[in-house]
Design an enzyme around this catalytic site. Structure first.
Site, PDB file in Angstrom:
ATOM      1  N   TYR A 109       0.860  -1.183   0.000  1.00 19.22           N
ATOM      2  CA  TYR A 109       0.000   0.000   0.000  1.00 19.22           C
ATOM      3  C   TYR A 109       0.890   1.225   0.000  1.00 19.22           C
ATOM      4  O   TYR A 109       1.849   1.316   0.778  1.00 19.22           O
ATOM      5  CB  TYR A 109      -0.893   0.009   1.256  1.00 19.22           C
ATOM      6  CG  TYR A 109      -1.706   1.285   1.366  1.00 19.22           C
ATOM      7  CD1 TYR A 109      -3.026   1.317   0.928  1.00 19.22           C
ATOM      8  CD2 TYR A 109      -1.144   2.459   1.870  1.00 19.22           C
ATOM      9  CE1 TYR A 109      -3.764   2.492   0.995  1.00 19.22           C
ATOM     10  CE2 TYR A 109      -1.868   3.630   1.933  1.00 19.22           C
ATOM     11  CZ  TYR A 109      -3.180   3.637   1.498  1.00 19.22           C
ATOM     12  OH  TYR A 109      -3.897   4.802   1.554  1.00 19.22           O
ATOM     13  N   GLU A 199      -3.545   7.565  -3.915  1.00 18.33           N
ATOM     14  CA  GLU A 199      -3.481   6.265  -3.277  1.00 18.33           C
ATOM     15  C   GLU A 199      -3.233   5.176  -4.309  1.00 18.33           C
ATOM     16  O   GLU A 199      -3.896   5.145  -5.341  1.00 18.33           O
ATOM     17  CB  GLU A 199      -4.801   5.998  -2.542  1.00 18.33           C
ATOM     18  CG  GLU A 199      -4.760   4.771  -1.670  1.00 18.33           C
ATOM     19  CD  GLU A 199      -6.098   4.557  -0.970  1.00 18.33           C
ATOM     20  OE1 GLU A 199      -6.172   4.768   0.245  1.00 18.33           O
ATOM     21  OE2 GLU A 199      -7.073   4.192  -1.654  1.00 18.33           O
TER      22      GLU A 199
END
Ligand code: GDP
Ligand code: MN
Length: 388
Positions: A109, A199
């Site tokens: 991530y 993101e």
């Protein structure tokens, strides 16, 4: 303003952040031609909607043939997509991204947003990337690493190395370079494009040691759109909540929430306080709605219209402070607005301010069924009681 995955990936491509090759299609007729240009099979078929959690809701499919790809696109286009982040009715999928399938070794991530507690853009990194990241953040927050950007120096190489070398086992030098390169570019993109969020989940390490952004999510700060004209043009009105879109046309500040108490308030601060008090009384607001400090009868009518279109609303709380606008004028406005819209749920009114006595008399004297509360606390308790 949110961008679609395919739009975000196009920006990544321009910044030399590695992304899979892909093409956007609007119907299954376009699939064959598109797949001719993409490495595969396997290919990945991805619904382009602003809601996340598509993987869990069937919005991301891996296919191994043209036929499978065509039917996957067909199904996505024909059935609303329901994910953990949409309503139960789901969202209509207008566009589908076809991409080359990747051979994934590890899902990481990587994100950047503004950390309000330090007031700095902050890089967020975790080796536990993929679809369970919210779960990871809630149950094992120590697996989420952060690096704050010092506005004086900008993003520093050592910060990228801090994050990349936290991986266990430490990856090959090529992978470390790939990771630190993506981090530097994300920090540049975040600042240059006035983002509030960038993101990549997952950022993957492939079996042949490449670092690739498999997903991409960018949100642009609305207050910067005046100087990001190219980005403003990427706005997709299809993705807006229909009630929020309607409110925008009427110049009302409306945000849809998850509860069932419709709230209509004049002034943003008062609207925030009203939501707090509703929650304090044990109920949940269905919306934030600020009709403005100088709300007219027309604004109130439109506010009603929007609240009543929301089928989840089981009671409405009107909280008006009569300042510039006198309470008697407002009371008449509320009655007119209530007449124009067929109101099928209990209505609780709390009025305060100039000419409040006259205002209450007008409400009490009307043939409409209002519950008039003497103060905000009572109003909240009354409204909460309606939905118990
Ligand atoms: P989201 O659920 O809306 O965040 O959609 P993502 O784009 O993150 O995709 C969800 C999941 O699908 C990822 O976490 C991957 O596990 C999987 N996925 C996406 N693209 C590929 C691919 O090219 N190959 C493989 N094997 N899995 C993929
Ligand atoms: Mn994702």
């Amino acid at each position: 303003m949110k961008l679609h995955e395919y739009q975000s990936k196009e920006l990544f491509r321009q910044m030399d952040i590695p992304v899979p090759s892909g093409r956007l299609v609007r119907s299954s007729d376009e699939v064959e031609e598109a797949l001719d240009t993409i490495t595969g099979p396997p290919w990945v078929v991805k619904a382009q909607v602003h809601a996340g959690g598509r993987g869990k809701g069937g919005g991301v499919k891996i296919v191994h043939s043209l036929d499978e790809a065509v039917s996957a696109v067909d199904i996505l286009r024909k059935t609303p997509l329901v994910t953990p982040q949409t309503t139960q009715e789901g969202v209509v999928v207008h566009q589908v991204l076809l991409e080359e399938g990747m051979d994934i070794e590890k899902e990481l991530y990587l994100g950047m947003t503004v950390d309000r507690s330090t007031a700095t853009p902050t890089m967020i990194f975790s080796h536990a990337g993929g679809m369970e990241i919210e779960e990871v953040a809630a149950s094992t927050p120590e697996l989420i690493l952060k690096e704050h950007i010092n506005p004086g120096t900008g993003w520093m190489g050592y910060q990228a190395r801090n994050l990349a070398f936290s991986l266990d086992p430490v990856p090959q030098p090529g992978v470390i370079r790939g990771l630190t390169n993506v981090m530097l570019k994300i920090s540049n993109l975040f600042l240059d494009l006035d983002c509030s969020l960038v993101e990549i989940n997952p950022l993957v390490i492939t079996r042949d040691g490449k670092v690739v952004a498999l997903d991409a999510k960018i949100t642009i700060d609305d207050n910067a759109l005046f100087r990001q004209k190219d980005l403003a043009a990427l706005d997709d009105p299809n993705e807006k909540d229909p009630l929020e879109r309607m409110a925008g046309e009427y110049n009302l500040n409306y945000i849809r929430l998850d509860g069932n108490i419709g709230a209509m308030v004049n002034g943003a601060g008062l609207a925030m306080a009203t939501m707090d008090v509703i929650k304090l009384a044990g109920a949940e607001p269905a919306n934030f709605l600020d009709v403005g400090g100088g709300a007219t009868e027309e604004m109130i009518t439109k506010g009603f219209e929007i609240i009543l279109k929301d089928s989840r609303v089981k009671a409405i709380l009107i909280n008006i402070f009569g300042g510039i606008l006198r309470c008697d004028v407002l009371a008449r406005g509320v009655i007119e607005a209530a007449r124009k819209n067929e109101i099928t749920v209990p209505l609780i009114v709390r009025l305060e301010g100039t000419n409040v006595e006259q205002g209450r008399e007008i409400l009490n004297g009307s043939d409409l069924e209002f519950l008039v509360a003497k103060d905000l606390a009572e109003a909240a308790q009354l409204v909460a009681k309606q939905v118990e």
